[in-house]
Design a protein around this motif. Structure first.
Motif, mmCIF file in Angstrom:
data_model
loop_
_atom_site.group_PDB
_atom_site.id
_atom_site.type_symbol
_atom_site.label_atom_id
_atom_site.label_comp_id
_atom_site.label_asym_id
_atom_site.label_seq_id
_atom_site.Cartn_x
_atom_site.Cartn_y
_atom_site.Cartn_z
ATOM 1 N N ALA A 89 5.777 -1.223 8.572
ATOM 2 C CA ALA A 89 6.051 -2.895 8.003
ATOM 3 C C ALA A 89 4.259 -3.059 7.960
ATOM 4 O O ALA A 89 4.271 -4.619 7.221
ATOM 5 C CB ALA A 89 6.699 -3.540 8.691
ATOM 6 N N LEU A 90 3.611 -3.259 8.990
ATOM 7 C CA LEU A 90 2.165 -3.508 9.022
ATOM 8 C C LEU A 90 1.135 -3.560 7.202
ATOM 9 O O LEU A 90 -0.031 -4.021 6.721
ATOM 10 C CB LEU A 90 1.595 -2.692 10.045
ATOM 11 N N ASN A 91 2.220 -2.858 6.439
ATOM 12 C CA ASN A 91 1.367 -2.676 4.822
ATOM 13 C C ASN A 91 1.506 -4.230 4.367
ATOM 14 O O ASN A 91 0.891 -3.689 3.043
ATOM 15 C CB ASN A 91 2.578 -1.324 4.525
ATOM 16 N N VAL A 92 2.164 -4.919 5.130
ATOM 17 C CA VAL A 92 2.773 -5.928 4.103
ATOM 18 C C VAL A 92 1.042 -6.337 4.818
ATOM 19 O O VAL A 92 1.044 -7.720 3.933
ATOM 20 C CB VAL A 92 3.910 -6.786 4.191
ATOM 21 N N HIS A 115 -3.829 -7.901 3.542
ATOM 22 C CA HIS A 115 -4.426 -8.642 3.458
ATOM 23 C C HIS A 115 -5.948 -9.883 4.843
ATOM 24 O O HIS A 115 -6.366 -10.556 4.285
ATOM 25 C CB HIS A 115 -3.108 -10.116 3.526
ATOM 26 N N LEU A 116 -4.996 -9.284 5.649
ATOM 27 C CA LEU A 116 -6.106 -10.184 6.477
ATOM 28 C C LEU A 116 -6.537 -8.803 7.323
ATOM 29 O O LEU A 116 -8.062 -9.488 7.973
ATOM 30 C CB LEU A 116 -4.685 -10.256 8.187
ATOM 31 N N PHE A 117 -6.874 -7.605 7.210
ATOM 32 C CA PHE A 117 -7.898 -6.963 7.308
ATOM 33 C C PHE A 117 -7.783 -5.896 6.797
ATOM 34 O O PHE A 117 -7.530 -4.356 6.631
ATOM 35 C CB PHE A 117 -6.969 -6.395 8.786
ATOM 36 N N PRO A 118 -8.517 -6.336 5.250
ATOM 37 C CA PRO A 118 -8.694 -5.522 4.381
ATOM 38 C C PRO A 118 -9.768 -4.014 4.828
ATOM 39 O O PRO A 118 -9.257 -2.881 4.179
ATOM 40 C CB PRO A 118 -9.728 -5.874 2.926
ATOM 41 N N SER A 119 -11.122 -4.282 5.578
ATOM 42 C CA SER A 119 -11.672 -3.453 5.952
ATOM 43 C C SER A 119 -10.961 -2.299 6.619
ATOM 44 O O SER A 119 -11.611 -1.256 6.357
ATOM 45 C CB SER A 119 -12.865 -3.759 6.596
ATOM 46 N N TRP A 120 -10.213 -2.537 7.318
ATOM 47 C CA TRP A 120 -9.250 -1.126 7.695
ATOM 48 C C TRP A 120 -8.096 -0.974 7.149
ATOM 49 O O TRP A 120 -7.525 0.062 7.202
ATOM 50 C CB TRP A 120 -8.659 -2.342 8.997
ATOM 51 N N TYR A 121 -8.236 -1.267 5.833
ATOM 52 C CA TYR A 121 -6.992 -0.623 5.074
ATOM 53 C C TYR A 121 -7.039 0.383 5.244
ATOM 54 O O TYR A 121 -5.344 1.597 5.105
ATOM 55 C CB TYR A 121 -6.706 -1.372 4.241
ATOM 56 N N GLN A 122 -8.679 1.101 4.341
ATOM 57 C CA GLN A 122 -8.331 2.707 4.386
ATOM 58 C C GLN A 122 -7.751 4.039 5.858
ATOM 59 O O GLN A 122 -6.922 4.267 5.799
ATOM 60 C CB GLN A 122 -9.430 2.787 3.987
ATOM 61 N N ALA A 123 -8.702 2.385 6.786
ATOM 62 C CA ALA A 123 -7.411 3.738 8.337
ATOM 63 C C ALA A 123 -6.164 3.463 8.449
ATOM 64 O O ALA A 123 -5.788 3.987 9.090
ATOM 65 C CB ALA A 123 -8.517 3.372 9.432
ATOM 66 N N TYR A 124 -6.114 2.321 8.043
ATOM 67 C CA TYR A 124 -4.469 2.446 8.618
ATOM 68 C C TYR A 124 -2.976 3.144 7.241
ATOM 69 O O TYR A 124 -2.605 3.769 7.622
ATOM 70 C CB TYR A 124 -4.002 0.817 7.328
ATOM 71 N N THR A 125 -3.563 3.657 6.178
ATOM 72 C CA THR A 125 -3.448 4.211 4.987
ATOM 73 C C THR A 125 -3.037 5.970 5.983
ATOM 74 O O THR A 125 -2.188 6.453 5.476
ATOM 75 C CB THR A 125 -3.150 3.995 3.724
ATOM 76 N N VAL A 126 -4.264 6.122 6.341
ATOM 77 C CA VAL A 126 -4.304 7.356 7.251
ATOM 78 C C VAL A 126 -2.776 7.063 8.110
ATOM 79 O O VAL A 126 -2.219 8.699 8.384
ATOM 80 C CB VAL A 126 -5.595 7.805 7.383
ATOM 81 N N LEU A 185 -11.227 10.132 1.021
ATOM 82 C CA LEU A 185 -11.244 9.223 -0.381
ATOM 83 C C LEU A 185 -12.330 8.457 -0.565
ATOM 84 O O LEU A 185 -12.499 7.661 0.748
ATOM 85 C CB LEU A 185 -10.494 8.273 -1.126
ATOM 86 N N PRO A 186 -13.528 8.363 -1.421
ATOM 87 C CA PRO A 186 -14.511 6.919 -1.076
ATOM 88 C C PRO A 186 -13.527 5.572 -1.486
ATOM 89 O O PRO A 186 -12.681 5.510 -2.306
ATOM 90 C CB PRO A 186 -15.305 7.525 -2.810
ATOM 91 N N PRO A 187 -14.432 4.853 -0.778
ATOM 92 C CA PRO A 187 -13.688 3.858 -0.829
ATOM 93 C C PRO A 187 -13.128 3.239 -1.829
ATOM 94 O O PRO A 187 -11.826 2.520 -1.656
ATOM 95 C CB PRO A 187 -14.650 2.949 -0.223
ATOM 96 N N LEU A 230 -5.981 3.221 -5.822
ATOM 97 C CA LEU A 230 -5.073 3.996 -5.624
ATOM 98 C C LEU A 230 -3.806 3.175 -4.801
ATOM 99 O O LEU A 230 -2.416 3.001 -5.269
ATOM 100 C CB LEU A 230 -5.203 5.586 -5.436
ATOM 101 N N PHE A 231 -4.217 2.371 -3.658
ATOM 102 C CA PHE A 231 -3.382 2.274 -2.978
ATOM 103 C C PHE A 231 -3.258 0.405 -2.781
ATOM 104 O O PHE A 231 -2.478 -0.110 -2.024
ATOM 105 C CB PHE A 231 -3.858 2.657 -1.613
ATOM 106 N N VAL A 232 -4.428 -0.193 -3.607
ATOM 107 C CA VAL A 232 -4.655 -2.005 -3.793
ATOM 108 C C VAL A 232 -4.316 -2.083 -5.123
ATOM 109 O O VAL A 232 -3.668 -2.707 -5.478
ATOM 110 C CB VAL A 232 -6.040 -2.274 -3.497
#
Length: 397
Positions: free
Chosen positions: A49-52, A56-67, A119-121, A127-129
């Protein structure tokens, strides 16, 4: 991208539901064993659910989140399946070595998550955004592997649904070998719980499949999050009410035998659990005579809470031998055996008294009007009211 405040609020409620529910489910040590898979299921739902929120709120953490988030998708099916197994067994441990086979897709998903982290940012964002076509060999291969895993996940969802349905049929069959009434509130709660859980998978399968075929979302994001919130709430709420219904000592092997019994019924064969029994035909006949006398003289069928163990104690017969005699000699399970006595007792009451159908049903051992109607019609082919009218007409003629 504009953030939908309603989606954010609904997502926050869903995450809050999981955060509050997980510790509450684990408080009771007696239920912790079979609730642990549900805890993992809810935790995975909360992470997904955090994917929503995160992009938006923590874009710099999104790659770490997808891991972290990608493997969580492959935790859902096996944990739900193990939770349902825990509800229908007397499990001594939350997970066994055999249960690890259920997480077969999780291991490659974890390897993919490591590759996602490398993956490079800019490629991760593509891929994900922004959902762009992957550029470069590495991201193209990764996208292909992820697509294959997602297809396998959809297949796993279908298999999980089939396995759960078969296990529930076996569970109901097993309950009928031990209980004379299945209107217990705990059983009703279990059915609602399982119905809600199955709805989650039907919704997930249908939504994902149709969305992929049409190339667009089947439901709005608001509708998806709201539906997920309601269903997760149902699962959690009913899980907190549930207590196991199986008699003490009913282990996994007996549930598996019940599953075999479903197949045996289709092919008119004898389940393996009876093939090695030393019970002879003469012994079976004596057991039939004993339980017939006990049911007739003591009218045990009038006890709405009559169980196989109670009848075994009253007749001095081993519960295992009693169950085998009912299934092999009389060709009925305990549930139908007791209901036959109740129906016979109700016939005379229907013809000789003016009592309501409900009162008669309760007097002979049923604890619900609907159960009485269903059992009566199954046994006689007519409803209790029709039975009364038919015999009233015959008397007049």
């Amino acid at each position: 991208m504009v953030v939908d405040p309603i989606v954010m609020v609904l997502t926050a409620m869903l995450i809050g539901q999981t955060v509050l529910s997980v510790p509450m489910l684990m408080i009771n040590k007696k239920t912790r064993v079979y609730r642990l898979p549900l805890m993992l299921f809810l935790t995975a739902c909360g992470v997904l659910a955090l994917n929503v929120i995160v992009p938006h709120l923590f874009p710099s953490w999104y790659q770490a989140y997808t891991v972290i988030g990608f493997p969580m998708l492959f935790v859902l099916c096996p944990t739900l399946r193990l939770y349902i197994a825990g509800l229908t067994e007397q499990r001594q441990e939350a997970f066994s070595k055999a249960d690890l086979n259920a997480f077969i897709l999780l291991w490659p998903a974890m390897a993919v998550s490591v590759a996602i982290g490398a993956l490079p940012p800019e490629q991760h964002s593509a891929l994900f955004v922004s959902d762009e076509d992957p550029s470069g060999l590495y991201s193209s291969i990764l996208a292909g592997i992820m697509l294959v895993l997602m297809c396998l996940w959809l297949i796993e969802c279908s298999v999980t649904l089939a396995v759960i349905m078969k296990r529930l049929l076996a569970f109901k069959r097993q309950l009928k070998n031990h209980y004379s009434n299945l209107d217990d509130r705990r059983l009703y709660t279990t059915r609602r719980l399982v119905f809600a859980a199955i709805c989650i998978w039907i919704f997930a399968l249908f939504s994902v499949s149709i969305s992929n075929l049409l190339g667009q979302a089947l439901l709005t994001l608001r509708a998806e999050v709201f539906t997920a919130l309601i269903l997760i709430w149902c699962v959690t709420f009913f899980a907190m009410q549930h207590t196991p219904m199986l008699p003490v000592g009913l282990a996994r092997e007996k549930i598996e035998h019940a599953v075999e019994g479903l197949d045996a019924t289709k092919h008119k064969t004898t389940p393996d659990k009876y093939r090695k029994s030393a019970l002879s035909g003469e012994q079976s006949a004596r057991i039939v005579d004993k339980i017939t006398r006990v049911m007739r003289d003591k009218k045990l069928y009038m006890d709405a809470n009559l169980t196989l163990k109670k009848l075994a104690d009253a007749s001095g017969v081993s519960p295992n031998y009693l169950s085998q005699t009912l299934n092999e000699t009389l060709r009925v399970n305990f549930f139908d055996f007791v209901n036959q006595w109740r129906i016979e007792a109700s016939k005379s009451e229907l013809l000789t008294s003016a009592d309501s159908v409900l009162k008669i049903a309760l007097d002979v051992g049923f604890n619900a009007r609907s159960s009485f109607y269903k059992a009566f019609k199954k046994e006689t082919g007519v409803t209790p009211g029709e039975f009364r009218k038919q015999h009233a007409r015959q008397t007049c003629e």
